[in-house]
Design a protein around this motif. Structure first.
Motif, PDB file in Angstrom:
ATOM      1  N   PHE A 171       0.409  -1.029  -0.018  1.00 12.16           N
ATOM      2  CA  PHE A 171       0.019   0.107   0.021  1.00 12.16           C
ATOM      3  C   PHE A 171       1.213   1.165  -0.021  1.00 12.16           C
ATOM      4  O   PHE A 171       0.487   2.018  -0.837  1.00 12.16           O
ATOM      5  CB  PHE A 171      -0.890  -0.022   0.891  1.00 12.16           C
TER       6      PHE A 171
ATOM      7  N   GLU B 186       2.540   1.164  -3.193  1.00 16.93           N
ATOM      8  CA  GLU B 186       2.092   2.337  -4.614  1.00 16.93           C
ATOM      9  C   GLU B 186       1.006   3.203  -4.462  1.00 16.93           C
ATOM     10  O   GLU B 186       1.000   3.929  -4.725  1.00 16.93           O
ATOM     11  CB  GLU B 186       0.923   0.992  -4.989  1.00 16.93           C
ATOM     12  N   GLN B 187       0.920   3.565  -2.733  1.00 16.66           N
ATOM     13  CA  GLN B 187       0.102   4.419  -2.485  1.00 16.66           C
ATOM     14  C   GLN B 187       0.411   6.334  -2.150  1.00 16.66           C
ATOM     15  O   GLN B 187       0.333   7.149  -2.783  1.00 16.66           O
ATOM     16  CB  GLN B 187      -1.594   4.112  -1.523  1.00 16.66           C
TER      17      GLN B 187
ATOM     18  N   ALA C 110      -2.079   8.845   1.543  1.00 14.54           N
ATOM     19  CA  ALA C 110      -2.140   8.070   1.074  1.00 14.54           C
ATOM     20  C   ALA C 110      -3.313   7.550   2.758  1.00 14.54           C
ATOM     21  O   ALA C 110      -4.311   7.084   2.220  1.00 14.54           O
ATOM     22  CB  ALA C 110      -0.721   7.250   1.155  1.00 14.54           C
TER      23      ALA C 110
ATOM     24  N   SER D 210      -6.533   9.196   1.963  1.00 12.38           N
ATOM     25  CA  SER D 210      -7.770   9.030   0.960  1.00 12.38           C
ATOM     26  C   SER D 210      -8.211   8.011   1.179  1.00 12.38           C
ATOM     27  O   SER D 210      -9.081   7.251  -0.106  1.00 12.38           O
ATOM     28  CB  SER D 210      -6.548   8.786  -0.538  1.00 12.38           C
TER      29      SER D 210
END
Ligand code: PLP
Length: 408
Positions: free
Chosen positions: A360, A363-364, A404, A407
């Motif tokens: 996570f 990627e984010q 991140a 969101s």
């Protein structure tokens, strides 16, 4: 704690004490910034990522180390090198003044690095199939060194209580009774940065004594101490502990010298010391690396003020992570380290929610931390954050992580 002053008190240069400077590490093949290492590495593309995972720091070594290495580089002749008696006196003096450990010089053996030494000790003093205890979650090459050398891995899980690790001595004794011949102790413990107390080490030693278990104590993270809990060298707790132990030390984490490695072992038992010496000699492990030897000597003799200054900086980084976690990182609970520049983050609920917290954040958020699963049983849902970096890099990573999470 005995902590006498460095031999000559040295004033740090302005740049040397400025850990805020961001250095570009891309041009010399940094594994950390390439986000690649070995089979334990996260399989990610490094471009654009902030790398706060593997255990080296983004700081330059102390200036006297750089100056000496520069002189040696400029000299241009990189032949065989010799450790003279001064080398061992420098090691002895470092441990005396930093940790109050009066090590007998006679017990010291030179070594190329920690993990090759652990492998040599296991191969010399245990047999194929013998049990070796490791305390998980823990530095992952421990699993590899036991298995790859044909020994039997015995995992003693650490117990989480009120957000901190403690020993599970009942389970340790079960593992001890299950054919254990050695304990590979991480002292202080990586990934949680826990400095084991004298009482904890004494409890382990009592069980090891009962079952005839040798202790390999990896003390590579001992020097960066973030609170007043002292580092206790395993062999310093008593004669019985000294007689069964192999103390493994190195300046490489302390002074950010992992690429110019050198290490020192202390083996109090004269027969085992001689046997290990013969094995290391037969494996041609005793020739020093030219730059590693020089770096060790200069760092241990002139690095005190740099280390004190670094320690303050790392402590402030740890404080920053605590504050930001409380305010902006829901689902992340940092475990406060006693030693090292590594913070173990408990993200277990978040891990379930995002189906893999390490991925996570890669990627984010574009932030690469170390996936807790690498550290074996008990590491699931945790991530390890390396704060051995300039504050702006850490702030950037925490801000990316916060946004991140916001969101979600
Ligand atoms: C606990 C521990 N032991 C050993 C090492 C590696 O030591 P060396 O490079 O000297 O083999 C590391 C590096 O991260 C470590 O964290």
């Amino acid at each position: 704690m005995t902590q006498s002053r460095a031999p000559a008190t040295r004033k740090l240069g302005a740049e040397e004490s400025n850990f805020d400077i961001v250095h570009d590490r891309s041009q010399f093949g940094s594994a950390k910034w390439a986000n690649q290492w070995d089979e334990f590495s996260p399989r990610v593309d490094g471009s654009g990522l902030l790398s706060l995972w593997t255990a080296d720091m983004d700081f330059r070594a102390p200036e006297p180390v750089i100056a000496r290495l520069r002189e040696a580089v400029d000299h241009g002749i990189y032949g065989y090198t010799k450790r003279d008696p001064r080398h061992y006196e420098i090691v002895r003096s470092w441990f005396q003044r930093r940790h109050g450990w009066s090590v007998d010089i006679e017990t010291l053996l030179p070594a190329p690095a920690i993990m090759p030494s652990v492998a040599a000790i296991l191969r010399t003093f245990t047999q194929p199939g013998d049990g070796v205890i490791v305390q998980a979650p823990v530095y992952s090459p421990y699993f590899q060194v036991v298995r790859a050398n044909g020994r039997r891995l015995l995992i003693n899980r650490l117990r989480l209580a009120d957000g901190a690790y403690e020993l599970d001595l009942e389970d340790f004794e079960r593992q001890a009774a299950n054919g254990a011949r050695a304990l590979l102790l991480c002292n202080p413990h990586n990934p949680a940065g826990k400095a084991w107390t004298r009482e904890e080490l004494t409890s382990l030693d009592a069980i090891c004594e009962r079952y005839g278990i040798l202790v390999i104590s990896d003390e590579i993270h001992c020097d960066i101490r973030l609170n007043d809990r002292p580092h206790i060298v395993f062999s310093s707790i008593g004669d019985a502990a000294a007689a069964k132990s192999f103390i493994c030390t190195a300046p490489t984490k302390t002074f950010n010298l992992a690429g110019v490695p050198a290490a020192t072992l202390s083996v109090a038992d004269p027969e085992r010391r001689e046997e290990l010496f013969q094995v290391m000699q037969a494996s041609f492990m005793l020739n020093a690396n030219y730059f590693g030897r020089l770096a060790l000597e200069v760092a241990y003799s002139s690095g005190d003020q740099w280390l004190d200054s670094l320690t303050r900086y790392v402590r402030d980084n740890v404080d920053l992570v605590s504050r930001r976690a409380a305010s902006d990182l829901p689902g992340i609970t940092p475990m406060r380290p006693d030693a090292s520049y590594l913070i173990w983050l408990d993200a277990r609920e978040l891990d379930a929610k995002v189906e893999g917290v390490h991925r996570f954040f890669v990627e984010q958020a574009g932030v690469n931390l170390y996936d807790g699963r690498v550290y074996g049983p008990g590491g699931e849902g945790f991530i390890r954050l390396n704060v051995g970096c300039p504050r702006s890099v850490l702030e950037g990573a925490l801000a990316r992580m916060a946004s991140a999470l916001a969101s979600l």
